[in-house]
Scaffold this motif. Structure first.
Motif, PDB file in Angstrom:
ATOM      1  N   PHE A  44      -7.738   9.380 -13.793  1.00 32.62           N
ATOM      2  CA  PHE A  44      -7.246  10.501 -12.179  1.00 32.62           C
ATOM      3  C   PHE A  44      -6.232   9.269 -11.687  1.00 32.62           C
ATOM      4  O   PHE A  44      -7.391   8.421 -10.533  1.00 32.62           O
ATOM      5  CB  PHE A  44      -8.056  11.198 -11.253  1.00 32.62           C
ATOM      6  N   ASN A  45      -5.487   8.545 -11.519  1.00 29.34           N
ATOM      7  CA  ASN A  45      -4.661   8.105 -10.748  1.00 29.34           C
ATOM      8  C   ASN A  45      -4.066   8.677 -10.158  1.00 29.34           C
ATOM      9  O   ASN A  45      -3.511   9.041  -9.544  1.00 29.34           O
ATOM     10  CB  ASN A  45      -3.131   7.620 -11.779  1.00 29.34           C
ATOM     11  N   VAL A  46      -4.230   7.271  -8.775  1.00 29.28           N
ATOM     12  CA  VAL A  46      -3.826   7.940  -7.348  1.00 29.28           C
ATOM     13  C   VAL A  46      -2.720   6.422  -6.949  1.00 29.28           C
ATOM     14  O   VAL A  46      -3.383   5.273  -6.781  1.00 29.28           O
ATOM     15  CB  VAL A  46      -4.859   8.459  -6.488  1.00 29.28           C
ATOM     16  N   GLY A  47      -1.677   7.381  -5.990  1.00 28.37           N
ATOM     17  CA  GLY A  47      -1.024   5.309  -4.852  1.00 28.37           C
ATOM     18  C   GLY A  47      -1.024   5.872  -3.772  1.00 28.37           C
ATOM     19  O   GLY A  47      -0.550   7.553  -3.432  1.00 28.37           O
ATOM     20  N   THR A  48      -1.291   5.252  -3.213  1.00 28.88           N
ATOM     21  CA  THR A  48      -0.494   5.275  -1.828  1.00 28.88           C
ATOM     22  C   THR A  48       0.361   4.756  -1.246  1.00 28.88           C
ATOM     23  O   THR A  48       0.202   3.505  -1.583  1.00 28.88           O
ATOM     24  CB  THR A  48      -2.261   5.417  -1.194  1.00 28.88           C
ATOM     25  N   ALA A  49       0.517   4.802  -0.082  1.00 23.85           N
ATOM     26  CA  ALA A  49       1.697   3.493   0.286  1.00 23.85           C
ATOM     27  C   ALA A  49       1.625   4.110   2.484  1.00 23.85           C
ATOM     28  O   ALA A  49       1.735   5.618   2.549  1.00 23.85           O
ATOM     29  CB  ALA A  49       3.281   4.196   0.597  1.00 23.85           C
ATOM     30  N   LEU A  50       1.225   3.509   3.001  1.00 24.51           N
ATOM     31  CA  LEU A  50       1.601   3.309   4.250  1.00 24.51           C
ATOM     32  C   LEU A  50       2.418   2.476   5.011  1.00 24.51           C
ATOM     33  O   LEU A  50       2.776   1.273   3.757  1.00 24.51           O
ATOM     34  CB  LEU A  50       0.341   2.365   4.909  1.00 24.51           C
ATOM     35  N   LEU A  51       3.128   3.303   5.963  1.00 32.90           N
ATOM     36  CA  LEU A  51       3.877   2.529   6.711  1.00 32.90           C
ATOM     37  C   LEU A  51       3.424   2.448   7.910  1.00 32.90           C
ATOM     38  O   LEU A  51       2.498   2.650   9.073  1.00 32.90           O
ATOM     39  CB  LEU A  51       5.202   3.519   7.037  1.00 32.90           C
ATOM     40  N   LEU A  52       3.448   1.221   8.261  1.00 31.65           N
ATOM     41  CA  LEU A  52       2.922  -0.160   9.656  1.00 31.65           C
ATOM     42  C   LEU A  52       3.810   0.123  10.617  1.00 31.65           C
ATOM     43  O   LEU A  52       5.400   0.055   9.952  1.00 31.65           O
ATOM     44  CB  LEU A  52       2.506  -1.126   9.401  1.00 31.65           C
ATOM     45  N   ASP A  53       3.210   0.326  11.882  1.00 26.63           N
ATOM     46  CA  ASP A  53       4.438  -0.029  13.053  1.00 26.63           C
ATOM     47  C   ASP A  53       5.183  -1.305  13.282  1.00 26.63           C
ATOM     48  O   ASP A  53       6.177  -1.767  13.715  1.00 26.63           O
ATOM     49  CB  ASP A  53       3.414   0.287  14.416  1.00 26.63           C
ATOM     50  N   ASN A  54       5.054  -2.488  12.628  1.00 26.94           N
ATOM     51  CA  ASN A  54       6.115  -3.688  12.273  1.00 26.94           C
ATOM     52  C   ASN A  54       6.407  -3.384  10.777  1.00 26.94           C
ATOM     53  O   ASN A  54       7.166  -4.490  11.250  1.00 26.94           O
ATOM     54  CB  ASN A  54       4.714  -4.903  11.827  1.00 26.94           C
ATOM     55  N   GLY A  55       6.664  -2.173  10.416  1.00 19.62           N
ATOM     56  CA  GLY A  55       7.838  -1.894   9.307  1.00 19.62           C
ATOM     57  C   GLY A  55       6.766  -2.486   8.062  1.00 19.62           C
ATOM     58  O   GLY A  55       8.107  -2.243   6.407  1.00 19.62           O
TER      59      GLY A  55
END
Length: 160
Positions: A44-55
């Motif tokens: 079960f493969n999971v990927g995540t991307a976070l967008l931070l306020d510094n870009g």
């Protein structure tokens, strides 16, 4: 005795193509991160991307271990990396995608309980909600305007 009613409100997009351009771009990065997950046990493969306020965009994927509790989910991998590398940055958005080699994942797959708690900690720390988008390998994408919407009775430092 009194009764408490809790309601969760999600926005649901029919597919990744309906997402705003910036979220679609983040989701594509999460899909790329998902392809690099190490999940030989659960498949079960999971990927995540976070967008931070510094870009900055921080990626994460799940990392398993033969001693299951020693592994780490994609969401927490990315959140803790962001906290270590950019301690003053706020997390604006989290996108999550999951797939299985055992069966198709065409429904939105939300963060697990441990990841919800980790996201809650950062939402409380930054005193600002974090938008959370989640999907399977394909199909619809769900969006919650905050973690509190997914975990209404959050455990926080006030209980300690």
């Amino acid at each position: 005795m009194k009764q408490i009613k809790i309601e969760t409100v999600l926005q649901v997009f029919d597919s990744i193509d309906e997402l705003p351009v910036n979220i679609k771009s983040l989701m594509k990065k999460a899909v790329e991160a998902r392809s690099k997950a190490y999940a030989p046990y659960s498949k079960f493969n999971v990927g995540t991307a976070l967008l931070l306020d510094n870009g900055e965009v921080v990626l994460g994927n799940n990392q398993e271990n033969a001693s299951y509790p020693s592994g780490l989910c994609a969401e927490r991998t990315a959140i803790y990396y962001a906290g270590a590398q950019y301690p003053q940055a706020r997390i604006l958005k989290i996108v999550i995608t999951a797939t299985s080699t055992q069966k198709p994942t065409t429904s939105p797959i939300p963060p697990c309980g441990a990841c919800r708690q980790a996201i809650a900690e950062y939402e409380i720390k930054q005193k600002e909600p974090i938008e959370i988008y989640f999907m399977g390998e394909s199909g619809s994408v769900a969006m919650s305007k905050s973690l509190e919407n997914l975990l209404p009775f959050v455990f926080d430092k006030s209980a300690l």
